[in-house]
Design an enzyme around this catalytic site. Structure first.
Site, PDB file in Angstrom:
ATOM      1  CB  VAL A 188      -0.954  -0.007   1.217  1.00 13.01           C
ATOM      2  CG1 VAL A 188      -0.199   0.277   2.511  1.00 13.01           C
ATOM      3  CG2 VAL A 188      -2.100   0.983   1.042  1.00 13.01           C
ATOM      4  CE1 TYR A 189       3.426   1.404   4.584  1.00  7.88           C
ATOM      5  CE2 TYR A 189       5.649   0.619   4.175  1.00  7.88           C
ATOM      6  CZ  TYR A 189       4.581   0.803   5.027  1.00  7.88           C
ATOM      7  OH  TYR A 189       4.680   0.373   6.341  1.00  7.88           O
ATOM      8  CB  SER A 190       3.933   5.660  -2.479  1.00  8.21           C
ATOM      9  OG  SER A 190       4.357   6.511  -1.434  1.00  8.21           O
ATOM     10  N   GLY A 202       1.936   1.267  -4.208  1.00  4.17           N
ATOM     11  CA  GLY A 202       2.817   0.273  -4.815  1.00  4.17           C
ATOM     12  C   GLY A 202       4.148   0.794  -5.299  1.00  4.17           C
TER      13      GLY A 202
END
Length: 326
Positions: free
Chosen positions: A60-62, A64
């Site tokens: 989920v960070y940025s 993908g």
């Protein structure tokens, strides 16, 4: 850099883990303070050169893009087998009823998507980012077991949840002969110590690796109480974590400043040294947006706090309601 066993497993990890939430396209996802690829790559390279070979990211960070940046950097700056690479699954990645969670469908889709973005055949540690109350525990655990047996992950871990639920998950896995969680990524720092009550003693008893997130309380422990940062002003999740006991928190921040001044070191070193010495912490997860963040983190491992200094840092703390499970 020292390397230690990852809990009761035979895996060796560096005593610091590089948290990769800082790295990603700032125009994607919910973290406008992230660093673009060029700036991210230099910090990843510096971390590897310092001996930090344990990297933690999440799908989920940025949106993908953190996984993409981390994967390309590892390919250029290190051999894959020299790095312990971790990622996570749970949060929403696409619209629709199956676009998030820990169902078998979601887990099988997201591990393949993470591997594509990371440019690797496997991750060393695949973690559930949070617990999914809408999926039966047995379904989640068997799907994660199948991910391991397919060779797509070497180990599985969990993140913030009640200790009783984590204990139940480990028991359920053993009962069925499935791969158990070998690590707990939980919320622990001088401003939030509720994990000392049940989770840390349980992990110590069970031989579970502990890799705390936010060991510097999203930077609040690294500066004077009145100072702020762009991330602190725009981090919506972070704003929910440290609002219960602001007067007590201020006194703790001041204590960090007092110890740091007496030692002649930055506050970050003192706050991180406290987490690193806490039993049974394996490797705190550090964020870095500047080169000195990494050098301070490495220096903190050699900063042996005295019993008197630890007492000074811990004295102002008051019990908190649980935060960080969502």
């Amino acid at each position: 850099m020292d390397y230690v066993n990852f809990g009761s497993t035979g895996l060796k990890v560096s005593r610091l883990c590089l948290g990769c939430m800082t790295f990603g396209d700032p125009d994607r996802g919910s973290h406008p303070w992230t660093l673009d690829e060029e700036r991210s790559r230099s910090l990843i390279r510096q971390a590897l050169e310092l001996g930090i070979t344990f990297l933690d990211t999440a799908n989920v960070y940025s949106d993908g893009t953190s996984e993409e940046i981390v994967g390309r950097a590892i390919k250029e700056f290190a051999r894959r087998d020299e790095v312990v690479l971790a990622t996570k699954v749970y949060n929403r990645m696409r619209p629709g009823p199956n676009g998030m969670g820990l169902s078998r469908k979601a887990i099988m889709a997201e591990i393949d998507a993470s591997l594509r973005r990371l440019g690797t055949d496997y991750v060393d540690l695949y973690q559930i980012h949070r617990y999914d109350p809408e999926t039966p525990m047995e379904e989640m655990l068997e799907a994660l077991h199948d991910v391991v047996k397919a060779g797509k992950a070497r180990y599985i871990g969990a993140s913030s949840m009640p200790a009783w639920r984590f204990a139940k998950a480990r028991y359920t896995a053993r009962l069925h002969g499935w791969t158990p969680f070998v690590s707990m990524q939980n919320h622990l720092n001088l401003l939030y110590r509720e994990e000392e009550r049940e989770m840390l003693p349980f992990c110590a008893e069970e031989g579970v690796a502990v890799i705390p997130w936010s060991p510097l309380a999203r930077g609040r422990l690294t500066r004077a109480w009145e100072e702020t940062s762009e991330r602190q002003n725009t981090d919506e999740f972070g704003k929910t974590l440290y609002r219960q006991a602001e007067e007590t928190d201020r006194r703790i921040v001041e204590a960090v400043g007092t110890v740091a001044q007496a030692r002649g070191v930055p506050r970050a070193q003192v706050a991180l040294a406290w987490v690193a010495q806490k039993h049974p912490v394996t490797a705190p997860i550090i964020g870095a947006s500047k080169p000195q963040h990494l050098t301070d983190a490495v220096a903190a491992l050699s900063l042996g706090l005295t019993a008197e200094e630890i007492a000074t840092l811990e004295a102002p703390y008051l019990p908190h309601q649980v935060e960080g499970f969502r």
